[in-house]
Design an enzyme around this catalytic site. Structure first.
Site: not given
Ligand code: KIV
Length: 300
Positions: A45-46, A84, A114, A116, A183
């Site tokens: 989600d970056s 994500d 993924k 969090e 992280e």
């Molecule tokens: O969203 C992302 O790119 C991430 C990484 C920083 C692990 O979660």
């Protein structure tokens, strides 16, 4: 060719082979990564920050993740693609998580998702894994909680918070996560976590003792100027290289050295003459021919 499975990722840890993961958000980043031999990709989600221009990952939606995961899957053959789950898509409980994760898996062809969080989301992780969705955990600095963490700050620096992260990691492993992102935590803490787990840990700003590393595509290539995390090494300043190239393009158009004769298409002289004859009734000022076109562009 078959995609890398969670079992193959586990085997890398078991054989003491470092696992390399990179984020990807489109066909270009995904195919560059796969061609370089990286077969563990994260549609993070970056993307909200490095692709969509937001100042955090919070506004990213399920539709954004689906939109960007599709081309990553479509342009790779071998990579295990982790999608994500964005902020708001799983925090309210496992039922919503199941609905949203199922949608991601069905619509994108991702290999896993993924989430969090630690112990707090262990039940959700367990339900997803039981339903056949492989889950990667993510603890430490969890960017979706940037508003409660007070910024992108190092986590787990006090004994109490470090012990909490160790117990979060354990909960995720027990819930069935196949791997966990650590992280921005101290290297000593990621060592303690990694040696206490049998599943692989993938570090970002967590030092060298993890089972592998993940980085953001734009960070390692120097493509993102708004945020410069200490943990990200710039392996090339592609932002500078690309900026110089775009500037050169602009100058070449302005001074008419682009396009030149090699970059242009020509027609037979007899056709030019025929056309001129046909349009001469309308205008007599059109006297261009191949040789004058070539001469013009070669002057520069
Ligand atoms: O969203 C992302 O790119 C991430 C990484 C920083 C692990 O979660």
């Amino acid at each position: 060719m078959k995609r890398i499975t969670t079992l193959q990722i586990q085997a890398r840890k078991d054989q003491d082979e470092q696992i390399v993961m990179l984020t990807a958000y489109d066909a270009l980043s995904a195919s560059l990564a796969e061609q370089a031999g990286i077969d563990f990709l994260l549609v993070g989600d970056s993307l909200g920050m490095v692709v969509l221009g937001y100042d955090s990952t919070v506004p990213v939606t399920i539709d954004d993740i689906i939109h960007h995961t599709k081309p990553v899957v479509a342009s790779t053959n071998r990579a295990h693609v982790v999608a994500d789950m964005p902020f708001g898509s799983y925090q309210s409980g496992w039922q919503d998580a199941m609905k949203n994760a199922t949608r991601i898996m069905k619509e994108t062809g991702a290999s896993s998702v993924k989430l969090e969080g630690g112990t707090r989301i262990a039940e959700t992780v367990e339900k997803l894994v039981q339903s056949g969705i492989p889950v990667m955990g993510h603890i430490g600095l969890t960017p979706q909680s940037v508003n409660t963490l007070g910024g992108h700050k190092i986590q787990g620096t006090t004994p109490r918070s470090a012990v909490k992260l160790i117990s979060d990691a354990k909960s995720l492993e027990e819930a069935g996560a196949f791997s966990i992102v650590l992280e921005t935590i101290p290297a000593a803490l990621s060592h303690m976590i990694t040696t206490r787990l049998s599943i692989p840990t993938i570090g970002i700003g967590a030092g060298p003792y993890c089972s592998g590393q993940v980085q953001v595509f734009h960070d390692i290539l120097g493509l993102y100027k708004d945020f410069d995390p200490k943990h990200a090494r710039k392996f090339v300043d592609a932002g500078q290289l690309l900026g110089d190239a775009i500037n050169e393009y602009k100058t070449s158009v302005k001074n008419k050295s682009f396009p030149n004769s090699d970059e242009s298409f020509f027609m037979e002289d007899r056709n030019i003459k025929l056309i001129q004859k046909m349009i001469n009734n309308e205008t007599s000022s059109d006297t261009i021919d191949n040789s004058s076109a070539i001469n013009q562009s070669q002057e520069h």
